[in-house]
Scaffold this motif. Sequence first.
Motif, mmCIF file in Angstrom:
data_model
loop_
_atom_site.group_PDB
_atom_site.id
_atom_site.type_symbol
_atom_site.label_atom_id
_atom_site.label_comp_id
_atom_site.label_asym_id
_atom_site.label_seq_id
_atom_site.Cartn_x
_atom_site.Cartn_y
_atom_site.Cartn_z
ATOM 1 N N GLU A 259 -5.432 -25.999 -65.607
ATOM 2 C CA GLU A 259 -4.929 -26.068 -66.978
ATOM 3 C C GLU A 259 -4.207 -27.357 -67.299
ATOM 4 N N LYS A 260 -3.518 -27.869 -66.273
ATOM 5 C CA LYS A 260 -2.563 -28.925 -66.587
ATOM 6 C C LYS A 260 -2.775 -30.139 -65.692
ATOM 7 N N ALA A 261 -2.724 -31.343 -66.293
ATOM 8 C CA ALA A 261 -2.859 -32.568 -65.509
ATOM 9 C C ALA A 261 -1.748 -32.632 -64.466
ATOM 10 N N GLY A 262 -2.065 -33.151 -63.299
ATOM 11 C CA GLY A 262 -1.031 -33.295 -62.285
ATOM 12 C C GLY A 262 -1.601 -33.445 -60.896
ATOM 13 N N THR A 263 -0.675 -33.520 -59.937
ATOM 14 C CA THR A 263 -1.012 -33.774 -58.539
ATOM 15 C C THR A 263 -0.872 -32.469 -57.767
ATOM 16 N N ARG B 25 0.562 -40.952 -56.200
ATOM 17 C CA ARG B 25 0.629 -39.488 -56.167
ATOM 18 C C ARG B 25 0.974 -39.111 -54.738
ATOM 19 N N ILE B 26 2.029 -38.334 -54.590
ATOM 20 C CA ILE B 26 2.507 -38.003 -53.249
ATOM 21 C C ILE B 26 2.641 -36.489 -53.169
ATOM 22 N N ALA B 27 1.984 -35.874 -52.190
ATOM 23 C CA ALA B 27 2.118 -34.430 -52.006
ATOM 24 C C ALA B 27 2.374 -34.177 -50.532
ATOM 25 N N SER B 28 3.129 -33.124 -50.234
ATOM 26 C CA SER B 28 3.401 -32.803 -48.832
ATOM 27 C C SER B 28 2.884 -31.422 -48.480
ATOM 28 N N GLU C 176 6.596 -37.480 -62.324
ATOM 29 C CA GLU C 176 5.962 -36.149 -62.259
ATOM 30 C C GLU C 176 6.499 -35.396 -61.053
ATOM 31 N N ALA C 177 6.708 -34.099 -61.226
ATOM 32 C CA ALA C 177 7.024 -33.227 -60.095
ATOM 33 C C ALA C 177 6.191 -31.963 -60.225
ATOM 34 N N ASP C 178 5.389 -31.634 -59.248
ATOM 35 C CA ASP C 178 4.556 -30.412 -59.219
ATOM 36 C C ASP C 178 3.730 -30.224 -60.495
ATOM 37 N N GLU D 288 5.689 -29.562 -52.190
ATOM 38 C CA GLU D 288 6.019 -30.307 -53.414
ATOM 39 C C GLU D 288 5.023 -31.439 -53.642
ATOM 40 N N SER D 289 4.972 -31.901 -54.906
ATOM 41 C CA SER D 289 4.246 -33.136 -55.188
ATOM 42 C C SER D 289 5.016 -33.942 -56.224
#
Length: 575
Positions: free
Chosen positions: A121-125, A241-244, A264-266, A284-285
């Motif tokens: 639904e939503k743009a993001g990482t 873009r950083i995700a763990s 951006e967060a999550d 988290e991202s």
Amino acid sequence: MATSSLLLLLISSCIISALLPAASASKTRHFKWEVGYIYASPDCNEKILMGINGQFPGPTIRAKAGDTIHVELKNTLHTEGVVIHWHGIRQFGTPWADGTASISQCAIDPEETFVYRFRVEKAGTYFYHGHYGMQRAAGLYGSLIVDAADGEEEPFRYDGEFNLLLSDWYHQSIYDQMVGLSSNPLRWIGEPQTLLINGRGQYNCSLAAHPVEGSNACRPTSKDCAPVVLRVLPNKTYRLRIASTTSLSSLNLAIGNHKMVVVEADGNHVEPFTVGDIDIYSGESYSVLVTTDQNPSSNYWLSVGVRGRKPKTSPALAIVNYRPNSPSKLPESGPPMAPEWNDYNHSKSFSYRILARRGAPKPPQSADRRIVLLNTQNKIDGYTKWSINNVSLALPPTPYLGSMRYRLKNAFDAGMPPENFPPSYDVMRPPPNPNSTQSSNAYVIRLNSTVDVILQNANALAVNVSEIHPWHLHGHEFWVVGYGDGRFGEKEVARFNLKNPPLRNTVVIFPYGWTAIRFVADNPGVWAFHCHIEPHLHMGMGVIFAEGVEHVGKIPREALTCGMTAKMVMDKHRP
Ligand code: C2O
Ligand code: CU
């Protein structure tokens, strides 16, 4: 066709496309995946790990907001089931595609195929990962990036982007780890051997800022473990873009000489703020903007190190390569110094700065229900566990979604788990009576009600030990309305941030602290809410939320072929 009618056709199709810009542009994206064990050397040591189509990390999914993702997943593991969870995707209306074994579906048996079909639904990482046993820690993960829909824009500009999926890596197999964690006495998994960036790292590497004793020079022996290179041009702005998806480690990331602007967060835009380093917890991202405004004749280190646990693992390094310098030109200055591993004030001040971007939707101003969750380490018959309000989560053989939807009796433990813990409990000391209980009971929540959850941290079994736990909620996003030290008290409610709290899907509880979140239970289904540290979840650190299950649509048969729902599907007794 006459020119006039052609013109009319053109005009009318323009009107239609002007009315429906997003709808006409959204696509279904098809993927055919096979999960199986492969040989790989993520840190220059060959091991077997779980790959997808022979790749590790798994293929990146890239889509646009509004698209439908269709993944045909075949299990080619020889003797075990598998599922994949799409972390950060809400699965609104498709709770059976959440990819949680024992919760949303039956594990996919060897040689069988399951189709995950859901909307982003939503743009993001975002990212995806295994959610059965400890399969995420076996390397079963990859990135899922959602761009803004056509004609929409994210509220910041950049010239290029990089994707960094962070993880930690153990040389011991997850089977060794799982047996150790469920043994008496406990055999703890210890610290990871290597931190990985995009599935690559260097074990025992002395280029690090704080080399671990006995470490060697870093000489990658295969391209599987060569450091990641970020090729940049001077005076541009890049989105990182950083995700763990770490199994255990909390991380800190910094780039030598460069500042970062967090945007951006999550998958949610945050009010931009500038930092020298960021903390990132498992689950988290973030997106940060980095401007390449430093001396262009040099390259720079990007460094990722461990936080919150005494580091026994060397930082992971990547090179920010200012073109046209050679990527093998070593940076002139050493890797950035990370904050001390136990500098929790540094971590807290970072977390407290994350606020919703101006104009973001505000949370409801009051809640219908409050659930307080005390996190403790316990013993059950001598086995070490994690418990929530003295209940350690034990998943049932029949996934909740099917058993609740079809009202099967005795599929999981009856009764609501506790909503609070005794007022006399001292969160600053080890539990006076460490004995706990195991259960599969679930919190049933009224559909569309607003729920506050207070995550209360406490002392673990050993004196003076309280750990970080990043909690992740499936099926929803929540507002982080407050943090505090010590025990949560009623007076804190008046201090909740209801003006610009960030919307997220994962949030940390700091040692001896509490974190308050608020969400609207508007997604019919059964959803896990748990600590994202893989061994902690395995030891029971989670709860189950269920809402509006009677409104769930037709669950695909393949999600029901185990436990008590299997019989129902075979008997064709399904209502
Ligand atoms: Cu990424 Cu239930 O987790
Ligand atoms: Cu935990």
